[in-house]
Design an enzyme around this catalytic site. Structure first.
Site, PDB file in Angstrom:
ATOM      1  N   THR A  17      31.283  47.068  46.812  1.00  0.00           N
ATOM      2  CA  THR A  17      30.021  47.219  46.802  1.00  0.00           C
ATOM      3  C   THR A  17      29.646  45.764  47.466  1.00  0.00           C
ATOM      4  O   THR A  17      30.325  44.769  47.906  1.00  0.00           O
ATOM      5  CB  THR A  17      29.558  47.432  45.469  1.00  0.00           C
ATOM      6  OG1 THR A  17      29.715  46.109  44.616  1.00  0.00           O
ATOM      7  CG2 THR A  17      29.835  48.465  44.746  1.00  0.00           C
ATOM      8  N   ALA A  56      32.502  43.449  43.230  1.00  0.00           N
ATOM      9  CA  ALA A  56      30.972  43.088  42.953  1.00  0.00           C
ATOM     10  C   ALA A  56      30.703  41.774  43.585  1.00  0.00           C
ATOM     11  O   ALA A  56      31.424  40.852  42.908  1.00  0.00           O
ATOM     12  CB  ALA A  56      30.917  43.091  41.563  1.00  0.00           C
ATOM     13  N   VAL A 114      35.768  39.696  42.397  1.00  0.00           N
ATOM     14  CA  VAL A 114      34.544  38.957  42.577  1.00  0.00           C
ATOM     15  C   VAL A 114      34.563  38.821  44.145  1.00  0.00           C
ATOM     16  O   VAL A 114      35.347  38.150  44.832  1.00  0.00           O
ATOM     17  CB  VAL A 114      34.401  37.700  41.827  1.00  0.00           C
ATOM     18  CG1 VAL A 114      32.986  36.939  42.122  1.00  0.00           C
ATOM     19  CG2 VAL A 114      34.419  37.861  40.315  1.00  0.00           C
ATOM     20  N   LYS A 115      33.235  39.347  44.791  1.00  0.00           N
ATOM     21  CA  LYS A 115      33.149  39.086  46.262  1.00  0.00           C
ATOM     22  C   LYS A 115      32.329  37.899  46.406  1.00  0.00           C
ATOM     23  O   LYS A 115      31.166  37.893  45.863  1.00  0.00           O
ATOM     24  CB  LYS A 115      32.450  40.387  46.780  1.00  0.00           C
ATOM     25  CG  LYS A 115      32.888  40.823  48.007  1.00  0.00           C
ATOM     26  CD  LYS A 115      32.446  42.321  48.280  1.00  0.00           C
ATOM     27  CE  LYS A 115      32.603  42.846  49.660  1.00  0.00           C
ATOM     28  NZ  LYS A 115      31.850  43.814  50.068  1.00  0.00           N
ATOM     29  N   VAL A 116      33.075  37.016  47.475  1.00  0.00           N
ATOM     30  CA  VAL A 116      32.153  35.754  47.772  1.00  0.00           C
ATOM     31  C   VAL A 116      32.227  35.915  49.210  1.00  0.00           C
ATOM     32  O   VAL A 116      33.229  36.388  49.996  1.00  0.00           O
ATOM     33  CB  VAL A 116      32.692  34.626  47.270  1.00  0.00           C
ATOM     34  CG1 VAL A 116      32.758  34.552  45.757  1.00  0.00           C
ATOM     35  CG2 VAL A 116      34.321  34.376  47.860  1.00  0.00           C
TER      36      VAL A 116
END
Ligand code: E4P
Length: 218
Positions: free
Chosen positions: A27, A56, A82-84
């Site tokens: 996402t 996310a 975790v998306k960065v």
């Protein structure tokens, strides 16, 4: 090749999971906003359906706050990645979270040099955006090819290449030939992957002939 669904559409995720097509979900803030749902609620629901990584994305832009958001998101479920974004703050966040054993997906990658940095920062996934490079007249697939070659040169780099911003079935074909580890697909592209006019034509001919034979299998 693993398939991730690039969507927060619960019905689509359930439908394709049932057929074994979903190894994970991605996402981003736009996708969550489009769902009209609370990020925590929707990520929790997706993590209950899919066993693989569910990305996310943080929305802070300074490392300190990004790390806090990442730690918060990672506590939603054990399969949250975790998306960065690929900025220096994002890379710092990637390193801190990866060192804690949290999966990190570094997104908005548009060059192989950026991909090298993400791997060195301990990213579990790098997300090069194919479609958005095509949009500006480049061939996004060249980036996938370059990253594959660079990562394969160094056995200590274990980051998976997650081909993102996929718009067509041909993107999937080409990414698979190059050896991208994952393709993240909008449900519409995944739907299209099974379609071929000759399959429809052939099936119609078989069923017409069967009908004429008057037989039934059971
Ligand atoms: C996935 O992680 C990305 O957020 C997504 O593939 C972007 O796709 P788009 O360029 O079609 O918005």
């Amino acid at each position: 090749m693993k398939f991730f669904i690039d969507s927060a559409d619960i019905n689509a995720i359930k439908k394709f999971s049932k057929i074994g097509m979903v190894d994970g979900v991605t996402t981003n803030p736009s996708i969550i906003a489009k769902s009209g749902r609370d990020i925590r609620e929707v990520i929790t629901e997706i993590c209950g359906i899919v066993e693989g990584p569910v990305s996310a994305e943080v929305t802070a832009t300074q490392a300190k706050k990004m790390i806090e958001e990442g730690e918060y998101l990672s506590k939603i479920a054990k399969n949250v990645a975790v998306k960065v974004p690929l900025t220096w703050d994002g890379l710092e966040t990637c390193k801190v979270l990866s060192d804690q054993g949290i999966m990190v997906n570094v997104t908005l990658c548009f060059s192989s040099q950026q991909a090298l940095l993400a791997a060195k920062a301990g990213a579990s996934f790098i997300s090069p955006f194919i479609g958005r490079l095509d949009d500006i007249g480049e061939d996004g697939m060249d980036l996938i090819k370059d990253i594959r070659e660079i990562y394969d040169n160094y056995s200590n780099l274990s980051t998976e290449i997650l081909a993102a911003s996929i718009r067509t079935t041909d993107h999937v074909r080409r990414a698979a030939i190059i050896g991208a580890d994952v393709s993240t697909l909008p449900p519409s592209v995944l739907e299209e992957l099974a379609m071929h006019p000759l399959t429809d034509k052939g099936l119609k001919a078989f069923l017409d002939d069967w009908e004429k034979s008057g037989q039934t299998i059971m």
